[in-house]
Design a protein around this motif. Sequence first.
Motif, short mmCIF file in Angstrom:
data_model
loop_
_atom_site.label_atom_id
_atom_site.label_comp_id
_atom_site.label_asym_id
_atom_site.label_seq_id
_atom_site.Cartn_x
_atom_site.Cartn_y
_atom_site.Cartn_z
N LEU A 18 -35.49 -21.37 -10.79
CA LEU A 18 -34.34 -20.46 -10.73
C LEU A 18 -34.80 -19.01 -10.68
CD1 LEU A 18 -31.31 -19.93 -10.85
CD2 LEU A 18 -31.46 -20.04 -13.35
N SER A 19 -35.81 -18.68 -11.47
CA SER A 19 -36.30 -17.30 -11.52
C SER A 19 -36.91 -16.88 -10.19
CB SER A 19 -37.33 -17.15 -12.64
OG SER A 19 -36.76 -17.45 -13.89
N VAL A 20 -37.70 -17.78 -9.56
CA VAL A 20 -38.34 -17.42 -8.30
C VAL A 20 -37.31 -17.27 -7.19
CG1 VAL A 20 -38.82 -19.73 -7.36
CG2 VAL A 20 -40.40 -17.86 -6.91
N VAL A 21 -36.23 -18.06 -7.24
CA VAL A 21 -35.16 -17.92 -6.24
C VAL A 21 -34.45 -16.58 -6.40
CG1 VAL A 21 -32.92 -18.82 -5.51
CG2 VAL A 21 -34.80 -20.39 -5.95
N ILE A 22 -34.12 -16.23 -7.65
CA ILE A 22 -33.43 -14.96 -7.90
C ILE A 22 -34.32 -13.78 -7.53
CG2 ILE A 22 -32.47 -13.48 -9.70
CD1 ILE A 22 -31.57 -16.00 -11.16
N LEU A 23 -35.59 -13.85 -7.92
CA LEU A 23 -36.51 -12.75 -7.62
C LEU A 23 -36.74 -12.62 -6.12
CD1 LEU A 23 -38.39 -10.55 -8.63
CD2 LEU A 23 -40.18 -12.28 -8.92
N SER A 24 -36.88 -13.74 -5.42
CA SER A 24 -37.07 -13.71 -3.97
C SER A 24 -35.87 -13.08 -3.28
CB SER A 24 -37.29 -15.13 -3.43
OG SER A 24 -38.45 -15.70 -3.97
N ALA A 49 -33.93 -5.94 -1.23
CA ALA A 49 -34.52 -4.60 -1.34
C ALA A 49 -35.22 -4.21 -0.04
CB ALA A 49 -35.51 -4.56 -2.50
N LEU A 50 -35.95 -5.16 0.55
CA LEU A 50 -36.65 -4.86 1.80
C LEU A 50 -35.68 -4.64 2.95
CD1 LEU A 50 -39.57 -7.48 1.63
CD2 LEU A 50 -39.65 -5.03 1.10
N TYR A 51 -34.48 -5.21 2.84
CA TYR A 51 -33.51 -5.08 3.93
C TYR A 51 -32.66 -3.80 3.79
CZ TYR A 51 -29.75 -6.29 7.17
OH TYR A 51 -28.84 -6.27 8.20
N PHE A 52 -32.26 -3.48 2.55
CA PHE A 52 -31.29 -2.39 2.37
C PHE A 52 -31.94 -1.04 2.06
CE2 PHE A 52 -28.58 -6.11 1.44
CZ PHE A 52 -27.55 -5.84 2.33
N PHE A 89 -37.90 0.84 3.97
CA PHE A 89 -38.48 -0.37 4.56
C PHE A 89 -37.85 -0.74 5.90
CE2 PHE A 89 -38.99 -1.03 -0.09
CZ PHE A 89 -40.38 -1.09 -0.13
N ASN A 90 -37.13 0.19 6.51
CA ASN A 90 -36.42 -0.11 7.75
C ASN A 90 -37.36 -0.57 8.88
OD1 ASN A 90 -33.89 0.37 6.79
ND2 ASN A 90 -33.76 2.49 7.49
N GLY A 91 -38.55 -0.04 8.89
CA GLY A 91 -39.48 -0.39 9.96
C GLY A 91 -40.22 -1.70 9.74
N LEU A 92 -39.96 -2.36 8.61
CA LEU A 92 -40.67 -3.61 8.29
C LEU A 92 -40.08 -4.77 9.09
CD1 LEU A 92 -42.92 -4.62 6.35
CD2 LEU A 92 -41.09 -5.28 4.77
N SER A 93 -40.90 -5.52 9.76
CA SER A 93 -40.43 -6.64 10.56
C SER A 93 -40.08 -7.83 9.67
CB SER A 93 -41.50 -7.07 11.57
OG SER A 93 -42.64 -7.56 10.90
N ASN A 94 -39.32 -8.79 10.23
CA ASN A 94 -38.92 -9.98 9.48
C ASN A 94 -40.13 -10.78 9.01
OD1 ASN A 94 -36.27 -9.35 9.81
ND2 ASN A 94 -35.85 -10.86 11.41
N PHE A 129 -43.27 -9.85 8.23
CA PHE A 129 -43.93 -9.29 7.07
C PHE A 129 -43.00 -9.28 5.85
CE2 PHE A 129 -46.80 -7.33 10.29
CZ PHE A 129 -47.98 -7.83 9.77
N ALA A 130 -41.69 -9.21 6.07
CA ALA A 130 -40.74 -9.30 4.96
C ALA A 130 -40.84 -10.67 4.30
CB ALA A 130 -39.33 -9.03 5.45
N TYR A 131 -40.93 -11.73 5.11
CA TYR A 131 -41.10 -13.08 4.56
C TYR A 131 -42.38 -13.17 3.74
CZ TYR A 131 -37.58 -14.57 8.01
OH TYR A 131 -36.44 -14.72 8.75
N ILE A 132 -43.46 -12.64 4.30
CA ILE A 132 -44.76 -12.74 3.64
C ILE A 132 -44.76 -12.00 2.31
CG2 ILE A 132 -47.20 -12.15 3.84
CD1 ILE A 132 -46.78 -12.36 6.94
N ILE A 133 -44.28 -10.76 2.32
CA ILE A 133 -44.25 -9.95 1.10
C ILE A 133 -43.38 -10.60 0.04
CG2 ILE A 133 -43.49 -7.73 0.14
CD1 ILE A 133 -44.28 -6.47 2.83
N THR A 134 -42.21 -11.07 0.44
CA THR A 134 -41.28 -11.70 -0.51
C THR A 134 -41.90 -12.94 -1.15
OG1 THR A 134 -39.35 -10.91 0.74
CG2 THR A 134 -39.01 -12.75 -0.78
#
Length: 252
Positions: A192-198, A204-207, A211-216, A218-223
């Motif tokens: 549950l914690s890892v789902v909420i944190l992810s 955060a990376l989207y809004f 981070f506007n220039g971050l591609s999907n 690398f967003a997956y990888i970082i998350t």
Amino acid sequence: MTKIQTDYKSIYTFKDGVKDGLPIGLGYLSVSFGFGVQASLLGLPLIMTVLISMTNLTSAGQLAGVEIIAMLGTFVEIILAQLVINSRYFLMSITLSQKLDSSFTLPNRLLCSAGVTDEIFAVASAKKQPIGKNYFLGLMLLPYIGWSLGTLLGAIAGNILPAEIQSALGIALYAMFMAIIIPPCLESKGVLSVVILSTAISCALYFIPWFNGLSNGFAYIITAVIASAIIAYFFPVKDDQEDTGTEKECEN
């Protein structure tokens, strides 16, 4: 996967594998239909979509991959995203390597390793006796057909159905992911914690404008890396020795 050093021959046959793989194949048929629709909505050609499923058996990895492709991501993004998302298969293959009988040659292991999925791993690892190549090939046969056929049907449907129905079907794969994570979340604080944190990191990376220039990709990888590392630190899984020691202390 490595071969077990034994002359023991498996008691499980190809027919046993096909029988055990039937429910997995039926489930994959419906799930991959959603992937086919989603890939069609992202603009991937039908042949490419089907070939992706015929050469991969990973729902989350394929969905992330086609989104990166649709967004014109780089090869580095795709490679790193797949490495992070599918790293669990390393552990599954190592575990299964301890259950293989002497019929597994190197070509057999290379072929069967491509069929290691969460569901196939669960069924194979639950067997009490060592498994042979015939059983494993039978086990992965119907899931492979179901995954490929479902993708083909979904891609065709995505090209001919009205836009409203396509959009509705496009959420099928995401609904499947929700159905997968909700039961473990109810049973484990760590999950549950890892789902909420992810979710929080992804938002955060989207809004956040920075981070506007971050591609999907690398967003997956970082998350995935940040969330899993933090939760692994705060919710470590106890090994058997720790559990045994705790039990002995309680008995004393």
